[in-house]
Write a protein that holds these residues in place. Sequence first.
Motif, mmCIF file in Angstrom:
data_model
loop_
_atom_site.group_PDB
_atom_site.id
_atom_site.type_symbol
_atom_site.label_atom_id
_atom_site.label_comp_id
_atom_site.label_asym_id
_atom_site.label_seq_id
_atom_site.Cartn_x
_atom_site.Cartn_y
_atom_site.Cartn_z
ATOM 1 N N THR A 21 2.559 -3.200 -9.596
ATOM 2 C CA THR A 21 3.468 -2.911 -8.489
ATOM 3 C C THR A 21 2.952 -1.691 -7.729
ATOM 4 O OG1 THR A 21 5.328 -3.777 -9.755
ATOM 5 C CG2 THR A 21 5.866 -2.443 -7.844
ATOM 6 N N ILE A 22 3.022 -1.760 -6.414
ATOM 7 C CA ILE A 22 2.532 -0.702 -5.537
ATOM 8 C C ILE A 22 3.718 -0.087 -4.806
ATOM 9 C CG2 ILE A 22 1.130 -0.226 -3.493
ATOM 10 C CD1 ILE A 22 -0.591 -2.687 -4.492
ATOM 11 N N TYR A 23 3.791 1.221 -4.853
ATOM 12 C CA TYR A 23 4.855 1.974 -4.190
ATOM 13 C C TYR A 23 4.214 2.845 -3.109
ATOM 14 C CZ TYR A 23 7.198 0.689 -8.524
ATOM 15 O OH TYR A 23 7.711 -0.012 -9.588
ATOM 16 N N LEU A 24 4.652 2.696 -1.884
ATOM 17 C CA LEU A 24 4.155 3.534 -0.799
ATOM 18 C C LEU A 24 5.178 4.618 -0.495
ATOM 19 C CD1 LEU A 24 2.803 0.901 1.772
ATOM 20 C CD2 LEU A 24 1.609 1.959 -0.170
ATOM 21 N N CYS A 25 4.684 5.817 -0.227
ATOM 22 C CA CYS A 25 5.600 6.875 0.200
ATOM 23 C C CYS A 25 6.106 6.530 1.601
ATOM 24 C CB CYS A 25 4.914 8.240 0.182
ATOM 25 S SG CYS A 25 3.669 8.468 1.447
ATOM 26 N N GLY A 26 7.122 7.223 2.057
ATOM 27 C CA GLY A 26 7.677 6.975 3.375
ATOM 28 C C GLY A 26 6.612 7.107 4.452
ATOM 29 N N GLN A 27 6.593 6.145 5.367
ATOM 30 C CA GLN A 27 5.626 6.143 6.462
ATOM 31 C C GLN A 27 6.359 6.293 7.791
ATOM 32 O OE1 GLN A 27 2.151 6.008 6.013
ATOM 33 N NE2 GLN A 27 2.942 6.374 3.950
ATOM 34 N N LEU A 105 11.191 12.003 15.334
ATOM 35 C CA LEU A 105 10.997 10.751 14.601
ATOM 36 C C LEU A 105 12.207 9.857 14.755
ATOM 37 C CD1 LEU A 105 9.418 12.081 11.290
ATOM 38 C CD2 LEU A 105 8.252 10.842 13.127
ATOM 39 N N LEU A 106 11.957 8.583 15.019
ATOM 40 C CA LEU A 106 13.036 7.617 15.211
ATOM 41 C C LEU A 106 13.165 6.626 14.059
ATOM 42 C CD1 LEU A 106 12.376 6.798 18.988
ATOM 43 C CD2 LEU A 106 13.979 8.488 18.017
ATOM 44 N N VAL A 107 12.086 6.461 13.266
ATOM 45 C CA VAL A 107 12.084 5.438 12.217
ATOM 46 C C VAL A 107 11.118 5.843 11.104
ATOM 47 C CG1 VAL A 107 10.326 4.050 13.414
ATOM 48 C CG2 VAL A 107 11.893 2.934 11.808
ATOM 49 N N GLU A 108 11.483 5.480 9.876
ATOM 50 C CA GLU A 108 10.630 5.689 8.704
ATOM 51 C C GLU A 108 10.838 4.502 7.776
ATOM 52 O OE1 GLU A 108 9.872 8.917 5.072
ATOM 53 O OE2 GLU A 108 11.066 9.500 6.819
ATOM 54 N N ILE A 109 9.815 4.188 6.980
ATOM 55 C CA ILE A 109 9.912 3.049 6.063
ATOM 56 C C ILE A 109 9.297 3.416 4.711
ATOM 57 C CG2 ILE A 109 7.700 2.022 6.773
ATOM 58 C CD1 ILE A 109 9.069 -0.748 6.481
ATOM 59 N N SER A 110 9.881 2.870 3.661
ATOM 60 C CA SER A 110 9.338 2.954 2.315
ATOM 61 C C SER A 110 9.164 1.520 1.812
ATOM 62 C CB SER A 110 10.289 3.743 1.423
ATOM 63 O OG SER A 110 9.771 3.836 0.130
ATOM 64 N N VAL A 111 8.005 1.227 1.241
ATOM 65 C CA VAL A 111 7.671 -0.145 0.868
ATOM 66 C C VAL A 111 7.238 -0.222 -0.598
ATOM 67 C CG1 VAL A 111 6.012 -2.029 1.277
ATOM 68 C CG2 VAL A 111 7.026 -0.823 3.212
ATOM 69 N N VAL A 112 7.645 -1.306 -1.257
ATOM 70 C CA VAL A 112 7.190 -1.661 -2.592
ATOM 71 C C VAL A 112 6.540 -3.042 -2.467
ATOM 72 C CG1 VAL A 112 7.861 -2.153 -4.975
ATOM 73 C CG2 VAL A 112 9.051 -0.359 -3.681
ATOM 74 N N ALA A 113 5.364 -3.193 -3.076
ATOM 75 C CA ALA A 113 4.650 -4.466 -2.963
ATOM 76 C C ALA A 113 4.014 -4.834 -4.295
ATOM 77 C CB ALA A 113 3.560 -4.366 -1.889
ATOM 78 N N ALA A 114 3.669 -6.097 -4.425
ATOM 79 C CA ALA A 114 2.947 -6.576 -5.607
ATOM 80 C C ALA A 114 1.455 -6.453 -5.351
ATOM 81 C CB ALA A 114 3.302 -8.038 -5.893
ATOM 82 N N GLU A 115 0.735 -6.094 -6.403
ATOM 83 C CA GLU A 115 -0.715 -6.027 -6.308
ATOM 84 C C GLU A 115 -1.258 -7.450 -6.324
ATOM 85 O OE1 GLU A 115 -4.089 -3.098 -8.191
ATOM 86 O OE2 GLU A 115 -2.370 -3.626 -9.420
ATOM 87 N N ILE A 116 -2.291 -7.696 -5.558
ATOM 88 C CA ILE A 116 -2.898 -9.041 -5.501
ATOM 89 C C ILE A 116 -3.793 -9.226 -6.707
ATOM 90 C CG2 ILE A 116 -4.423 -10.561 -4.214
ATOM 91 C CD1 ILE A 116 -3.552 -9.116 -1.661
#
Length: 116
Positions: A21-27, A105-116
């Motif tokens: 599982t991949i966790y990205l910090c807020g972008q 800043l108007l928008v930020e995102i945090s994402v979790v993804a599966a590793e391929i």
Amino acid sequence: MTIERLETKPRMSRIVKHNGTIYLCGQVCADATKGITEQTQTMLDKVESLLIQSGSSKQHMLSATIYLKTMADFSAMNAVWDAWVPDGYAPSRACVEAAMARDMLLVEISVVAAEI
């Protein structure tokens, strides 16, 4: 059990990988002087780049949490989001109104993804 941290700084890592599982910090956007459409697009471009760097893709996103400075931008942000997410690959998602770390800043995102 291994935890891999990429681009680690004193306060956070941009990418953390654990058990496939991949966790990205807020972008956030590349240029906070732009409007919601441009901020959203450049933010998502950064997410896509980090996903590729970490061994994933936007087709493998599991969840996304989106923070908007104002819900008045919800429709405009969604127009960019809908064009960016491949058909049939929408992750689970939450979108909330929140105070931003910087006023422009108007928008930020945090994402979790599966590793391929």
